[in-house]
Write an enzyme that holds these catalytic residues in place. Structure first.
Site, PDB file in Angstrom:
ATOM      1  N   GLY A 204      68.957  18.398  37.970  1.00 27.65           N
ATOM      2  CA  GLY A 204      70.305  18.618  38.606  1.00 27.65           C
ATOM      3  C   GLY A 204      70.618  16.967  39.369  1.00 27.65           C
ATOM      4  O   GLY A 204      70.762  17.014  40.589  1.00 27.65           O
TER       5      GLY A 204
ATOM      6  N   ASP B 138      68.950  23.752  31.162  1.00 29.48           N
ATOM      7  CA  ASP B 138      69.369  24.988  32.048  1.00 29.48           C
ATOM      8  C   ASP B 138      67.958  25.245  32.692  1.00 29.48           C
ATOM      9  O   ASP B 138      67.082  25.848  31.844  1.00 29.48           O
ATOM     10  CB  ASP B 138      69.904  25.985  31.011  1.00 29.48           C
ATOM     11  CG  ASP B 138      70.238  27.333  32.177  1.00 29.48           C
ATOM     12  OD1 ASP B 138      69.871  27.157  33.368  1.00 29.48           O
ATOM     13  OD2 ASP B 138      71.204  27.789  31.696  1.00 29.48           O
TER      14      ASP B 138
ATOM     15  N   TYR C  16      70.617  33.405  48.513  1.00 31.38           N
ATOM     16  CA  TYR C  16      70.249  31.960  48.506  1.00 31.38           C
ATOM     17  C   TYR C  16      69.089  31.624  49.575  1.00 31.38           C
ATOM     18  O   TYR C  16      68.118  31.064  49.341  1.00 31.38           O
ATOM     19  CB  TYR C  16      71.539  31.170  49.029  1.00 31.38           C
ATOM     20  CG  TYR C  16      71.386  29.784  49.208  1.00 31.38           C
ATOM     21  CD1 TYR C  16      71.421  28.958  47.952  1.00 31.38           C
ATOM     22  CD2 TYR C  16      71.232  29.053  50.216  1.00 31.38           C
ATOM     23  CE1 TYR C  16      71.148  27.507  47.931  1.00 31.38           C
ATOM     24  CE2 TYR C  16      71.040  27.541  50.361  1.00 31.38           C
ATOM     25  CZ  TYR C  16      71.179  26.922  49.312  1.00 31.38           C
ATOM     26  OH  TYR C  16      71.292  25.653  49.498  1.00 31.38           O
TER      27      TYR C  16
ATOM     28  N   ALA D   8      66.681  34.063  50.380  1.00 30.85           N
ATOM     29  CA  ALA D   8      65.420  34.346  49.996  1.00 30.85           C
ATOM     30  C   ALA D   8      64.957  33.571  48.943  1.00 30.85           C
ATOM     31  O   ALA D   8      63.702  33.099  49.029  1.00 30.85           O
ATOM     32  CB  ALA D   8      65.680  35.844  49.319  1.00 30.85           C
TER      33      ALA D   8
ATOM     34  N   LYS E 202      65.313  30.095  49.026  1.00 27.29           N
ATOM     35  CA  LYS E 202      65.000  28.838  49.679  1.00 27.29           C
ATOM     36  C   LYS E 202      63.612  29.136  50.383  1.00 27.29           C
ATOM     37  O   LYS E 202      62.748  28.335  50.539  1.00 27.29           O
ATOM     38  CB  LYS E 202      65.981  28.409  50.344  1.00 27.29           C
ATOM     39  CG  LYS E 202      67.193  27.642  49.563  1.00 27.29           C
ATOM     40  CD  LYS E 202      66.718  26.721  48.667  1.00 27.29           C
ATOM     41  CE  LYS E 202      68.042  25.983  47.803  1.00 27.29           C
ATOM     42  NZ  LYS E 202      67.464  25.237  47.031  1.00 27.29           N
TER      43      LYS E 202
HETATM   44  P1  NDP Z   1      75.871  20.620  43.923  1.00 30.93           P
HETATM   45  O1  NDP Z   1      76.461  21.560  43.515  1.00 30.93           O
HETATM   46  O2  NDP Z   1      76.581  19.446  44.264  1.00 30.93           O
HETATM   47  O3  NDP Z   1      75.034  20.106  42.594  1.00 30.93           O
HETATM   48  C1  NDP Z   1      74.066  21.075  41.894  1.00 30.93           C
HETATM   49  C2  NDP Z   1      73.130  20.357  40.935  1.00 30.93           C
HETATM   50  O4  NDP Z   1      72.399  21.401  40.277  1.00 30.93           O
HETATM   51  C3  NDP Z   1      73.972  19.836  39.749  1.00 30.93           C
HETATM   52  O5  NDP Z   1      73.565  18.662  39.403  1.00 30.93           O
HETATM   53  C4  NDP Z   1      74.208  20.982  38.684  1.00 30.93           C
HETATM   54  O6  NDP Z   1      74.176  20.368  37.410  1.00 30.93           O
HETATM   55  C5  NDP Z   1      72.475  21.338  38.858  1.00 30.93           C
HETATM   56  N1  NDP Z   1      72.318  22.874  38.399  1.00 30.93           N
HETATM   57  C6  NDP Z   1      72.990  24.045  38.844  1.00 30.93           C
HETATM   58  N2  NDP Z   1      72.711  25.119  37.786  1.00 30.93           N
HETATM   59  C7  NDP Z   1      71.659  24.705  37.001  1.00 30.93           C
HETATM   60  C8  NDP Z   1      71.029  25.060  36.037  1.00 30.93           C
HETATM   61  N3  NDP Z   1      71.035  26.319  35.887  1.00 30.93           N
HETATM   62  N4  NDP Z   1      70.103  24.287  35.280  1.00 30.93           N
HETATM   63  C9  NDP Z   1      69.825  23.054  35.690  1.00 30.93           C
HETATM   64  N5  NDP Z   1      70.704  22.572  36.675  1.00 30.93           N
HETATM   65  C10 NDP Z   1      71.510  23.065  37.323  1.00 30.93           C
HETATM   66  O7  NDP Z   1      74.503  21.055  44.961  1.00 30.93           O
HETATM   67  P2  NDP Z   1      73.877  19.931  46.002  1.00 30.93           P
HETATM   68  O8  NDP Z   1      73.841  18.469  45.599  1.00 30.93           O
HETATM   69  O9  NDP Z   1      74.591  20.172  47.295  1.00 30.93           O
HETATM   70  O10 NDP Z   1      72.807  20.607  46.014  1.00 30.93           O
HETATM   71  C11 NDP Z   1      71.299  20.286  45.574  1.00 30.93           C
HETATM   72  C12 NDP Z   1      70.274  21.145  46.204  1.00 30.93           C
HETATM   73  O11 NDP Z   1      70.010  20.928  47.722  1.00 30.93           O
HETATM   74  C13 NDP Z   1      70.355  22.473  45.959  1.00 30.93           C
HETATM   75  O12 NDP Z   1      68.977  23.178  45.532  1.00 30.93           O
HETATM   76  C14 NDP Z   1      70.748  23.070  47.233  1.00 30.93           C
HETATM   77  O13 NDP Z   1      70.319  24.420  47.168  1.00 30.93           O
HETATM   78  C15 NDP Z   1      70.085  22.126  48.199  1.00 30.93           C
HETATM   79  N6  NDP Z   1      70.681  22.157  49.522  1.00 30.93           N
HETATM   80  C16 NDP Z   1      71.931  21.744  49.751  1.00 30.93           C
HETATM   81  C17 NDP Z   1      72.763  21.776  50.766  1.00 30.93           C
HETATM   82  C18 NDP Z   1      73.974  21.105  51.162  1.00 30.93           C
HETATM   83  O14 NDP Z   1      74.510  21.395  52.208  1.00 30.93           O
HETATM   84  N7  NDP Z   1      74.621  20.469  50.295  1.00 30.93           N
HETATM   85  C19 NDP Z   1      71.948  22.205  51.970  1.00 30.93           C
HETATM   86  C20 NDP Z   1      70.374  22.421  51.673  1.00 30.93           C
HETATM   87  C21 NDP Z   1      69.954  22.519  50.321  1.00 30.93           C
HETATM   88  P3  NDP Z   1      75.696  20.506  36.600  1.00 30.93           P
HETATM   89  O15 NDP Z   1      76.403  19.331  37.513  1.00 30.93           O
HETATM   90  O16 NDP Z   1      75.393  20.029  35.292  1.00 30.93           O
HETATM   91  O17 NDP Z   1      76.343  21.932  36.801  1.00 30.93           O
END
Ligand code: NDP
Length: 250
Positions: free
Chosen positions: A13, A64, A156, A158, A160
């Site tokens: 991601g 994915d 979500y 659960a 995490k």
């Molecule tokens: P974004 O929604 O900005 O980005 C999510 C990323 O995950 C994208 O690169 C997306 O790829 C990728 N992704 C989603 N689904 C899939 C999949 N099925 N297969 C592969 N890649 C996938 O999220 P954030 O940057 O905010 O979050 C990043 C991490 O940090 C996550 O795990 C989130 O739970 C965690 N987090 C975020 C917080 C926040 O405040 N933002 C707080 C706490 C934790 P694509 O662009 O190609 O869809």
């Protein structure tokens, strides 16, 4: 010398948000980065083109993370291209927020598959090369919500919390093989994920942050770079909150 010179690191991601900040930071620290995207090919292409032109070693792959066989094939591709894997950052994640009465089984399953099962499949896929190298670092991106819980985010939270327990178990199992597994629990970080919040929700969240501001992807990326570096050689099984003081762990 840069902290990660010569390391090969996978980041899931990396096309947006926190993942993008992580790959930029790791590239600047000298790592060869194999990043993934799921749907955002244009953004992935633009980031890769920019960083490659600047002399960094960053390559994007479509993946994915819900597809376990694809995760295994992706790791084999990375090995074919770079011969080794020193670090894995499990960052890809989604939300499907709604109150429990309205939460469908697919809301539950999608979130668990993307945020938790992928951490298992990706970790399992990198184990063989890391065991053969007799070293490895795994950093999982959890959330403070996995510690506190949150109304409207049962799926979500659960997923995490599962990531935190998985991290501790893997850390215990792999420590004797010099594979260190840690977790970061970000608080409120400004990305597309939190862009969906209303102004009222944003203000309420900010009031719970002692440092008084939202976090940035760079705030999280700095801790990822540290955990992958030699400086973190005596740290495993830990969850580090990067949240401006929102949740103070005992
Ligand atoms: P974004 O929604 O900005 O980005 C999510 C990323 O995950 C994208 O690169 C997306 O790829 C990728 N992704 C989603 N689904 C899939 C999949 N099925 N297969 C592969 N890649 C996938 O999220 P954030 O940057 O905010 O979050 C990043 C991490 O940090 C996550 O795990 C989130 O739970 C965690 N987090 C975020 C917080 C926040 O405040 N933002 C707080 C706490 C934790 P694509 O662009 O190609 O869809």
């Amino acid at each position: 010398m840069s902290k990660l010179e010569g390391s090969v690191v996978i980041v899931t991601g990396g096309s947006r948000g926190i993942g993008e900040a992580i790959i930029r930071r790791l590239a600047h620290e000298g790592a060869t980065v194999h990043a993934t995207y799921n749907a955002s090919s244009a953004s992935a292409d633009a980031i890769a083109a920019e960083l490659t032109a600047a002399g960094f070693s960053v390559r994007f792959h479509q993946l994915d993370v819900r597809d376990g066989a694809a995760c295994q094939r992706f790791v084999e591709t990375v090995l074919a291209e770079s011969s080794r894997i020193d670090g894995l950052v499990n960052n890809a994640g989604i939300t499907r927020d709604t109150l429990l009465l309205r939460m469908s089984e697919s809301d539950w399953d999608e979130v668990i598959a993307t945020n938790l099962r992928s951490v298992f499949t990706m970790t399992k896929a990198v184990l063989r090369p890391m065991l053969a190298q007799r070293q490895g670092r795994i950093v999982n991106i959890s959330s403070v919500v996995g510690i506190t819980g949150n109304a409207g985010q049962a799926n979500y939270a659960a997923s995490k919390a599962g990531v935190i327990a998985f991290t501790k178990s893997a850390a215990r199992e792999l420590a004797s093989r010099n594979i260190l597994v840690n977790c970061i629990a970000p608080g409120y970080i400004e990305t597309d994920m939190t862009g969906k919040l209303t102004d009222q929700q944003r203000q309420a969240l900010l009031q719970s942050v002692p440092l008084g501001r939202a976090g940035t992807g760079d705030d999280v990326a700095a801790v990822v770079a540290f955990l992958l570096s030699e400086d973190a050689r005596y740290i495993t099984g830990q969850t580090i909150a990067v949240d401006g003081g929102m949740v103070m762990l005992p």
